[in-house]
Every structure is written in structure tokens, then in C-alpha cells.
Design a protein around this motif. Structure first.
Motif, mmCIF file in Angstrom:
data_model
loop_
_atom_site.group_PDB
_atom_site.id
_atom_site.type_symbol
_atom_site.label_atom_id
_atom_site.label_comp_id
_atom_site.label_asym_id
_atom_site.label_seq_id
_atom_site.Cartn_x
_atom_site.Cartn_y
_atom_site.Cartn_z
ATOM 1 N N TRP A 3 0.831 -1.201 0.000
ATOM 2 C CA TRP A 3 0.000 0.000 0.000
ATOM 3 C C TRP A 3 0.860 1.243 0.000
ATOM 4 O O TRP A 3 1.966 1.259 0.540
ATOM 5 N N ARG A 4 0.331 2.276 -0.614
ATOM 6 C CA ARG A 4 1.012 3.565 -0.719
ATOM 7 C C ARG A 4 0.063 4.674 -0.316
ATOM 8 O O ARG A 4 -1.151 4.486 -0.305
ATOM 9 N N VAL A 5 0.644 5.814 -0.033
ATOM 10 C CA VAL A 5 -0.108 7.032 0.232
ATOM 11 C C VAL A 5 0.182 7.973 -0.930
ATOM 12 O O VAL A 5 1.340 8.287 -1.202
ATOM 13 N N PRO A 27 5.812 12.566 10.797
ATOM 14 C CA PRO A 27 6.064 11.240 11.369
ATOM 15 C C PRO A 27 5.294 10.118 10.664
ATOM 16 O O PRO A 27 5.755 8.975 10.638
ATOM 17 N N GLU A 28 4.158 10.445 10.061
ATOM 18 C CA GLU A 28 3.376 9.420 9.354
ATOM 19 C C GLU A 28 4.135 8.851 8.152
ATOM 20 O O GLU A 28 3.841 7.749 7.700
ATOM 21 N N LEU A 29 5.090 9.612 7.639
ATOM 22 C CA LEU A 29 5.836 9.175 6.461
ATOM 23 C C LEU A 29 7.253 8.720 6.787
ATOM 24 O O LEU A 29 7.992 8.316 5.887
ATOM 25 N N SER A 30 7.610 8.754 8.052
ATOM 26 C CA SER A 30 8.945 8.334 8.464
ATOM 27 C C SER A 30 9.201 6.882 8.047
ATOM 28 O O SER A 30 8.387 5.991 8.317
ATOM 29 N N GLY A 31 10.310 6.660 7.364
ATOM 30 C CA GLY A 31 10.666 5.320 6.917
ATOM 31 C C GLY A 31 9.984 4.870 5.638
ATOM 32 O O GLY A 31 10.187 3.751 5.194
ATOM 33 N N HIS A 32 9.170 5.728 5.056
ATOM 34 C CA HIS A 32 8.465 5.390 3.821
ATOM 35 C C HIS A 32 9.101 6.153 2.660
ATOM 36 O O HIS A 32 9.065 7.383 2.634
ATOM 37 N N PRO A 33 9.677 5.422 1.709
ATOM 38 C CA PRO A 33 10.359 6.100 0.604
ATOM 39 C C PRO A 33 9.395 6.809 -0.345
ATOM 40 O O PRO A 33 8.260 6.391 -0.535
ATOM 41 N N ARG A 34 9.905 7.881 -0.930
ATOM 42 C CA ARG A 34 9.155 8.640 -1.935
ATOM 43 C C ARG A 34 9.154 7.875 -3.252
ATOM 44 O O ARG A 34 10.156 7.301 -3.654
ATOM 45 N N SER A 57 -4.529 4.361 5.318
ATOM 46 C CA SER A 57 -5.675 5.223 5.624
ATOM 47 C C SER A 57 -5.441 6.027 6.895
ATOM 48 O O SER A 57 -5.783 7.218 6.961
ATOM 49 N N ALA A 58 -4.847 5.395 7.907
ATOM 50 C CA ALA A 58 -4.549 6.095 9.156
ATOM 51 C C ALA A 58 -3.533 7.208 8.916
ATOM 52 O O ALA A 58 -3.663 8.311 9.454
ATOM 53 N N ALA A 59 -2.523 6.924 8.097
ATOM 54 C CA ALA A 59 -1.529 7.946 7.761
ATOM 55 C C ALA A 59 -2.202 9.109 7.037
ATOM 56 O O ALA A 59 -1.934 10.275 7.334
#
Length: 75
Positions: A3-5, A27-34, A57-59
Motif C-alpha cells: 500500500w502507498r499514500v 512522522p506518518e511518512l517516516s521510513g516510507h520512501p518517496r 488510511s490512518a496515515a
């Protein structure tokens, strides 16, 4: 995760970069690559690596409260 945002879709790369500069410190995107997903002339700016739709969805809910609306998308 699969899943992605998705933070937005842009016809101008500089606008996508500006948005990422604001969002990446959250912080919701911490550790999630662009990710930049091309769709014709449009760049979809996404953050990858969410384990479930619920996590994405929570992010998005938290990001939206901070003025950065987004939507969860499946890889």
C-alpha cells in the motif's frame, strides 16, 4: 507493504517536489520512501511501504488533519 499514500498528482515536477519537502518530515511518512509514478505527463507523488490499507488510511487521516490531504492506493 503493497500500500502507498498518494499525496498528489502534478503536471509540474517542481510542484511535486515542493509538496514532498513539506510532507517528508511528518512522522506518518517516516521510513516510507518517496515514489514518483508517471502517468503520461503527470507525476503522482507517493510514499510507499505501508503494510495494509488500514495503515495507509490512518496515515492519510493524520496527514489530512495537518493540512496535507492524501489517499491510500494499492501498489
Amino acid at each position: 507493504g503493497k500500500w502507498r499514500v498518494q499525496l498528489g498528482a502534478f503536471g509540474v515536477a517542481a510542484n511535486a517536489d515542493t509538496l514532498w519537502a513539506k510532507a517528508r518530515a511528518r512522522p506518518e511518512l517516516s521510513g516510507h520512501p518517496r515514489l514518483d509514478v508517471r502517468a503520461g505527463k503527470v507525476i503522482k507523488r507517493q510514499a510507499a511501504g505501508f503494510a495494509s490499507r488500514e495503515a495507509a488510511s490512518a496515515a492519510c487521516a493524520a496527514l489530512g488533519k495537518g493540512g496535507l490531504p492524501c489517499l491510500p492506493v494499492e501498489n
